[in-house]
Design a protein around this motif. Sequence first.
Motif: not given
Length: 345
Positions: A305-308, A237, A302-303, A299
């Motif tokens: 999920d954003q990067i798969g 990330s 969340k990260l 947290e």
Amino acid sequence: MSFSPKFAILGSGSIGTYIGAHLVKAGYPVVFVGRERLKQEIQLFGLGISDYTGSSFTLAPNQVRYVTDIKEAKDSNIFLITVKSKDTIELGKSIRSLFSLEELSKIIVVSFQNGVRNSQELASVLPELGDRNIPGMVPFNVVAKGKGKFHRGTSGELVLQSNEFGDRINSYLKGSGLPSMVHKNMEGVLWGKLLFNLNNSLNALVGIPLREELSQRGFRKILSDMISEGIEILKLSGIKPARAGKMIPWLAPIILKLPDFLFFTVASSMVKIDPEARSSMWEDLHHGRKTEISYLNGEILKLADQIGHKAPINRKIVSLVQEAENGSGTVKYSAESLSKELGMI
């Protein structure tokens, strides 16, 4: 900015009361804002403050100004926030309602909370504060023992953003006998602290004191994998965790997997933990309160999920803590049973 410091501790539970008691002992005006239950306890017993080194002091009931309404903190100019992260925005709105725009230009706010976004959330409702909105970090654990007694069970220094105002608050804290320092990269420090705070959830699920947990290599291997997964996700990330003090995030997974005799030797030079210390998440589950899991392991998710990234270990840990919150899960896992749940064996 010249003023005589007057502190308000907003969310005076274990951490806030411990910090505030030191400020009172040093002679600063302090108002504690918290729950009615603790107000009554302190009115009856006063405060007994102790730590892992054997140091202790007491404050009589008449030395502690403990209230339940934030309006009674209006005469303060330094606000130390120690509420749960989920309450940050509402608390920011409450601070806003206390002051005019001119008055807001004369106060300092410090976030001493778990998680990485509290200062940003405060800025969203209190943008006028600017550099007087200070991100902070609390590395140590404090347990409420009842009857007004609060015990700090682990070592570490408070950390504040280094600027004109953070440096000033740091001097007040250090002068009150609290271990404290400033750092230029608080975002990195907060992410580094979050990696170590992943252990809050593990400690809550196993239901034993921190030192007992970390003395078992099986639990340390689980924590090592939790932190390794977190570090990988942060790297992907573009986030670089920073060290503050002796705790080094990127070395933690290696140290945790060392054989017992090596681990104890290395770890004892980095952090001190007494037999009474437990995580705040364990305390929340023990008292039937909602935990901060979504602001810690959450947290990382969340990260991810954003990067798969699937983040299987921390995702399962979050699920188990949520089950425990709802009363449908256990908080007495053995290292073997938890490793099976996590798919590690």
